[in-house]
Motif scaffolding. Structure first.
Motif, PDB file in Angstrom:
ATOM      1  N   ASP A   1       1.141  -0.907  -0.372  1.00 49.31           N
ATOM      2  CA  ASP A   1       0.328  -0.307   0.449  1.00 49.31           C
ATOM      3  C   ASP A   1       0.832   1.138  -0.227  1.00 49.31           C
ATOM      4  O   ASP A   1       2.213   0.943  -0.122  1.00 49.31           O
ATOM      5  CB  ASP A   1      -0.848   0.468   1.010  1.00 49.31           C
TER       6      ASP A   1
ATOM      7  N   PRO B   1      -5.059  -4.918  -4.508  1.00 47.36           N
ATOM      8  CA  PRO B   1      -5.456  -3.874  -2.864  1.00 47.36           C
ATOM      9  C   PRO B   1      -6.733  -4.281  -2.917  1.00 47.36           C
ATOM     10  O   PRO B   1      -7.412  -4.875  -2.833  1.00 47.36           O
ATOM     11  CB  PRO B   1      -5.775  -2.562  -4.295  1.00 47.36           C
TER      12      PRO B   1
ATOM     13  N   GLU C   1      -6.726   0.972  -0.095  1.00 42.66           N
ATOM     14  CA  GLU C   1      -5.800   1.073  -0.917  1.00 42.66           C
ATOM     15  C   GLU C   1      -6.394   1.127  -1.857  1.00 42.66           C
ATOM     16  O   GLU C   1      -5.347   2.415  -3.311  1.00 42.66           O
ATOM     17  CB  GLU C   1      -4.944  -0.175  -1.235  1.00 42.66           C
TER      18      GLU C   1
END
Length: 313
Positions: A165, A182, A186
Motif C-alpha cells: 500500500d 489492493p 488502498e
C-alpha cells in the motif's frame, strides 16, 4: 517454484478472548505464536496447499531468529537475509467475530543491508516462476524497493504479484507487476475513488490498471473480489457474509491467486479459488492458515459474474 518476499517480517502473537471490550481488562483463553508478516502468511498457505515455496526477506535480531526457527519447524523453506536490528512483533486480539491488531514498526535497515539483500534476492531467482512481494517496508528501505525487486524478477524471467500500500505500491506499479491485489482502502488511496458501490469500484480498478498493473484483483470485503485482467473483468463473492478473524484473509487470497497463476488456471477459476481460500482463512483464529473443510463447503457456492467495462469519462 514460488518465492515470497517479506521485508518487514514479524513474530505474530494472537490472543483469543471471549469478547473484546475497549478500556477494560481481558482474560486470554488461548495464545498462539507464529512466524508472520504478509509474505510469510502467503508462504504458509501455499505450503498448506502443497505448492513448492521459499520465503525470503529481512529478519534481524533475536525476534528474526525466532521467526526463522518457527518456519523451519513448520517445514517451510526459508532464505531470509540477516540485518542488525531486531524484527518486529504483531499482536492480534480475536473474539470469534472480529479481530483487533497492534503492529510494531519494525527495524531500521541500513543502505548496505538493503544492497546486500538485493544481491541475495537475485541469487534466489534461478528456477523461480513467480515472486510474491507483500507488506510494509521497514525504515531505511527505499520507497521504490518493490519496483526494484519487480524489475529484477522480470529480468530473471519470473512473474510477480504485488500486495502493498501507499508509496511502495505506487512505485511498484511503475515496474508493471503481473498482478496487484489492493483492498478497498488502498484503491481509494491510489485513485481517490470509493469502492462502496459497483460503478465507482469498477472505475477505481480500471484506474489502477492505468497506473501500470497488468492485472488487478481488488478485495472489497463483503463485496468479494473485483478483477480487471487482460482476459476480462469479473466479480466473485460468497452469497452470504462470514464472521470470524479476517486478519489473514487477504494473504490467503494472494496465496490462492499465486498458485492459480503458476498453474495457468482460467481467471474465473482463479477467482473462485481465491474467494474460497480467503473465506476459509476467516474461520481460523490466526493468519497464515485456512480451514480445508470450510474451503470445500464454500467452493461451489461462490458467485462469479462478468463485470462490464466502465464508461470512459
Amino acid at each position: 517454484m514460488i518465492l515470497t518476499v517479506t521485508l518487514n517480517v514479524a513474530l505474530d502473537v494472537t490472543y483469543t478472548v471471549d469478547r473484546l471490550v475497549p478500556h477494560s481488562t481481558h482474560r486470554v483463553t488461548a495464545v498462539a505464536q507464529r512466524a508472520g508478516g504478509k509474505g510469510v502468511n502467503v508462504a504458509r498457505v501455499l505450503h498448506a496447499l502443497g505448492e513448492p515455496v521459499v520465503a525470503t526477506g529481512l529478519a534481524g535480531g533475536p525476534t528474526g531468529a525466532r521467526v526463522r526457527e518457527l518456519l523451519t519447524a513448520d517445514g517451510i523453506a526459508e532464505a531470509f537475509a540477516p540485518v542488525a536490528a531486531d524484527a518486529r512483533r504483531t499482536v492480534v486480539v480475536g473474539d470469534g467475530e472480529d479481530a483487533t491488531g497492534f503492529w510494531e514498526p519494525g527495524p531500521v535497515v541500513t543502505p548496505d543491508e538493503w544492497q546486500a539483500f538485493t544481491a541475495h534476492f537475485s541469487g534466489l531467482l534461478p528456477g523461480v516462476r513467480l515472486v510474491v512481494l507483500s507488506g510494509s517496508l521497514p525504515a531505511g528501505v527505499p520507497e521504490a524497493a518493490y519496483a526494484e525487486l519487480v524489475a529484477l524478477a522480470h529480468a530473471a524471467g519470473a512473474d510477480t504479484i504485488l500486495d502493498a500500500d501507499g508509496a511502495p505500491l505506487r512505485h511498484g506499479l511503475s515496474a508493471a507487476p503481473n498482478l496487484v491485489k489492493p483492498n478497498a482502502y488502498e484503491l481509494r488511496a491510489l485513485t481517490g475513488l470509493s469502492a462502496a458501490d459497483p460503478a465507482t469500484a469498477a472505475q477505481a480498478v480500471a484506474a489502477v490498471r492505468d497506473l501500470g498493473a497488468r492485472d488487478i484483483v481488488a478485495s472489497l470485503g463483503a463485496g468479494g473480489l473485483a478483477a480487471a485482467t487482460a482476459d476480462g473483468r469479473w466479480r466473485a463473492r460468497l452469497p452470504h457474509p462470514l464472521t470470524g478473524n479476517p486478519t489473514g484473509a487477504g494473504d490467503a487470497c494472494v496465496a490462492a491467486l499465486a498458485r492459480a497463476h503458476v498453474h495457468g488456471l482460467p481467471w474465473p477459476q482463479r477467482l473462485r479459488e481465491a474467494v474460497a481460500v480467503s473465506a476459509a482463512a476467516v474461520a481460523v483464529p490466526y493468519a497464515g492458515a485456512f480451514d480445508p473443510a470450510v474451503y470445500r463447503d464454500l467452493h461451489p457456492q461462490i458467485e462469479i459474474t462478468p463485470w462490464a467495462t466502465p464508461a470512459a469519462g
